[in-house]
Design an enzyme around this catalytic site. Structure first.
Site, PDB file in Angstrom:
ATOM      1  N   LYS A  79     -14.616  -6.118   0.191  1.00  0.00           N
ATOM      2  CA  LYS A  79     -13.290  -6.900  -0.219  1.00  0.00           C
ATOM      3  C   LYS A  79     -13.123  -7.819   0.847  1.00  0.00           C
ATOM      4  O   LYS A  79     -13.161  -7.472   2.320  1.00  0.00           O
ATOM      5  CB  LYS A  79     -12.284  -5.602  -0.155  1.00  0.00           C
ATOM      6  CG  LYS A  79     -11.054  -5.972  -0.722  1.00  0.00           C
ATOM      7  CD  LYS A  79      -9.869  -4.756  -0.915  1.00  0.00           C
ATOM      8  CE  LYS A  79      -8.671  -5.308  -1.233  1.00  0.00           C
ATOM      9  NZ  LYS A  79      -7.551  -4.414  -1.530  1.00  0.00           N
ATOM     10  N   SER A 154      -5.640  -3.916  -5.984  1.00  0.00           N
ATOM     11  CA  SER A 154      -5.591  -5.412  -5.401  1.00  0.00           C
ATOM     12  C   SER A 154      -7.120  -5.281  -5.259  1.00  0.00           C
ATOM     13  O   SER A 154      -7.609  -6.463  -5.366  1.00  0.00           O
ATOM     14  CB  SER A 154      -5.181  -5.560  -4.228  1.00  0.00           C
ATOM     15  OG  SER A 154      -5.441  -4.749  -3.276  1.00  0.00           O
ATOM     16  N   SER A 178      -4.927   0.725  -4.629  1.00  0.00           N
ATOM     17  CA  SER A 178      -5.832  -0.571  -4.706  1.00  0.00           C
ATOM     18  C   SER A 178      -7.330  -0.215  -5.041  1.00  0.00           C
ATOM     19  O   SER A 178      -8.148  -1.077  -5.139  1.00  0.00           O
ATOM     20  CB  SER A 178      -5.672  -1.433  -3.686  1.00  0.00           C
ATOM     21  OG  SER A 178      -4.469  -2.297  -4.019  1.00  0.00           O
TER      22      SER A 178
HETATM   23  N1  GLN Z   1      -0.238  -2.283  -6.077  1.00  0.00           N
HETATM   24  C1  GLN Z   1       0.441  -1.959  -4.820  1.00  0.00           C
HETATM   25  C2  GLN Z   1       1.116  -2.921  -4.201  1.00  0.00           C
HETATM   26  O1  GLN Z   1       1.130  -4.311  -4.848  1.00  0.00           O
HETATM   27  C3  GLN Z   1      -0.757  -0.976  -4.005  1.00  0.00           C
HETATM   28  C4  GLN Z   1      -1.529  -2.397  -3.452  1.00  0.00           C
HETATM   29  C5  GLN Z   1      -2.627  -1.636  -2.448  1.00  0.00           C
HETATM   30  O2  GLN Z   1      -2.886  -0.610  -2.662  1.00  0.00           O
HETATM   31  N2  GLN Z   1      -3.132  -2.571  -1.622  1.00  0.00           N
HETATM   32  O3  GLN Z   1       1.549  -2.809  -3.150  1.00  0.00           O
END
Ligand code: GLN
Length: 488
Positions: A79, A154, A178
């Site tokens: 990532k 994400s 994410s």
């Molecule tokens: N979707 C969640 C957010 O937007 C979690 C994101 C994540 O786990 N990095 O904060």
């Protein structure tokens, strides 16, 4: 042979028996990337030259009979918020579009000493804020199951790269879901380890008290193999726990007789797609058939987890992202005076969602509102954690859906709240710092469903055991996409 389709453990055997070379495997993976990357778009950066050079190097060592690491020759996607020495690391943000870290994250050092081969850096929501990878400043990634749908986020690029066999495994990060949600949307295995298990050194910070790095793999065995490499105490991360982590492969046991599994009622019913719920109930029935004891339980503060998260995570983000000012880090837009330069750099460097979070967080931390919002959210966080503590007095693990629905279409969650709701089932786990595994369990409308197994702190082993048992006794967990849809 289609080597890219295989798992780590299958490839390790072929490599050990000298039936294939690392170079062959690496070339096969890049051929696969050439074939499908146009459609899926998992990667922000590919590192083909370095990967091929490393492959030759490892082949030479193999020929000489040198002892190699546990992931020798296995291609991995990383990532793009994990720092890679000499390789551009953008966080999918214009702010860091030209950032090349001078050092490796601890997980990268660990993968390197395990002799894994990085194939490239995967796409994500900007600064890991989002649930669909649509917030990438560069382009969205598509779901290999249906190119008209999102891969989740994400870590959407990491999930899609594993599901479409562009890599053998990948790393992502999970702050509120994410790793688990994109794993569920793409039909692969994803694990968010207990907070403090994997070093965050070199992970570009979003919300430091929640962020945790973890694996995306094609099956449960591979998940254990990767965990064996990436876990461990790190002096460079003061929140990494000084303890010995087990050999996770010891938990790959096909037996769950007598295991007590709690089913928290707050994670079912309203807001959860009936098709998804039915599939999760099927999994529960299967586990009972295999000898587990499943029983309903309650985590009464669940509904307050999301509001608390959307105070705490933006608060931490607003502080973490203050460093991107055009001087210390990030894009610099020149201007007549220094304040205008700060303003323009941040206005042009950050996307809409990132700005929204910075504003929310700054507001929640401002002196007049700190007690009413931030402090209150911390108290709620504690209550959420206590709910889990109580449940774990009775149960070995808990089981819920990962997300309220299967992967949705692009632009269908345009207002921020409907996107935030994607994480109702995953956020409480980050607030409590617990481990949770996302396991594919069949399809609804042709799209993968993910079930979530939640464990006690540092008890990833039980999650692997339950997941492994399901994998060995059903056909629901090993799913392969066909790259369908129009991809427009
Ligand atoms: N979707 C969640 C957010 O937007 C979690 C994101 C994540 O786990 N990095 O904060």
């Amino acid at each position: 042979m289609d080597l890219h389709k295989l798992t780590i453990h299958e490839l390790r055997e072929l490599l050990a028996n000298k039936e294939i070379s690392v170079l062959e495997l690496t070339e096969d993976v890049f051929k696969r990337i050439d074939d499908v990357e146009d459609k899926v778009k998992s990667f922000l950066t590919l590192t083909k030259e370095q990967a091929l050079a490393r492959a030759k190097d490892i082949d030479e060592k193999l020929a000489k009979g040198e002892k190699l690491g546990a992931l020798a020759g296995i291609p991995v996607g990383i990532k793009d918020n994990i720092c890679t020495e000499g390789v551009r690391t953008t966080c999918a943000s214009k702010m860091l579009a030209n950032f090349t870290p001078p050092y490796n994250a601890t997980v990268m050092k660990k993968l390197e000493s395990a002799d894994a081969i990085m194939v490239g850096k995967t796409n994500m929501d900007e600064f890991a804020m989002g649930s669909s990878t649509e917030n990438s400043a560069f382009f969205p990634t598509r779901n290999p199951w249906n190119l008209d749908r999102v891969p989740g986020g994400s870590s959407g690029g990491s999930a899609a790269s594993v599901a479409s066999d562009e890599v053998i495994f990948a790393l992502g990060s999970d702050t509120g879901g994410s790793i688990r949600q994109p794993a569920a949307f793409c039909g692969v295995v994803g694990l968010k380890p207990t907070y403090g298990t994997v070093s965050r050194y070199g992970l570009i910070a979003f919300a430091s008290s929640l962020d945790q790095i973890g694996p995306f793999t094609k099956d449960v065995t591979d998940c254990a193999l990767v965990m064996n490499v990436i876990t461990g105490h790190d002096d460079f991360d003061s929140t990494s726990v000084p303890m010995d982590h087990p050999d996770y492969t010891k938990f790959l046991i096909n037996d769950i007789k007598g295991m007590r599994i709690g089913i928290p009622k707050e994670y079912f019913g309203e807001g959860i797609d009936p098709g998804v719920e039915a599939k999760i109930k099927e999994a529960i029935a299967k586990l009972e058939e295999l000898g587990a004891i499943a029983e309903e339980c309650s985590l009464p503060h669940t509904e307050y987890a999301m509001p608390a998260y959307y105070i705490i995570a933006p608060a931490e983000a607003s502080s973490n992202l203050a460093r991107y000012d055009g001087v210390r880090y990030g894009l610099r837009v020149e201007a007549e005076d220094v304040l205008t330069m700060f303003n323009r750099s941040r206005a042009q460097g950050f996307g809409t969602e990132v700005k929204r979070r910075i504003m929310l967080g700054t507001y929640a931390l401002s002196s007049g509102y700190y007690d009413a919002y931030y402090l209150k959210a911390l108290k709620v966080r504690n209550l959420v954690k206590q709910d889990f503590d109580r449940a774990f007095e009775k149960f070995d693990c808990l089981l819920t859906p990962i997300a309220p629905s299967v992967a949705f279409e692009f632009r269908s969650k345009a207002d921020p709240l409907s996107m935030y709701k994607q994480d109702v089932c995953t956020i409480p786990i980050n607030l409590a710092g617990l481990p949770a595994l996302s396991l594919p369990y069949g399809l609804v409308d042709g799209m993968p469903v993910g079930l979530q197994l939640i464990g006690k702190p540092f008890d990833e082993g039980t999650l692997l055991r339950v997941a492994y048992t399901l994998e060995q006794n059903t056909d629901e967990t090993r799913l392969k996409p066909v790259l369908g849809g129009s991809g427009r």
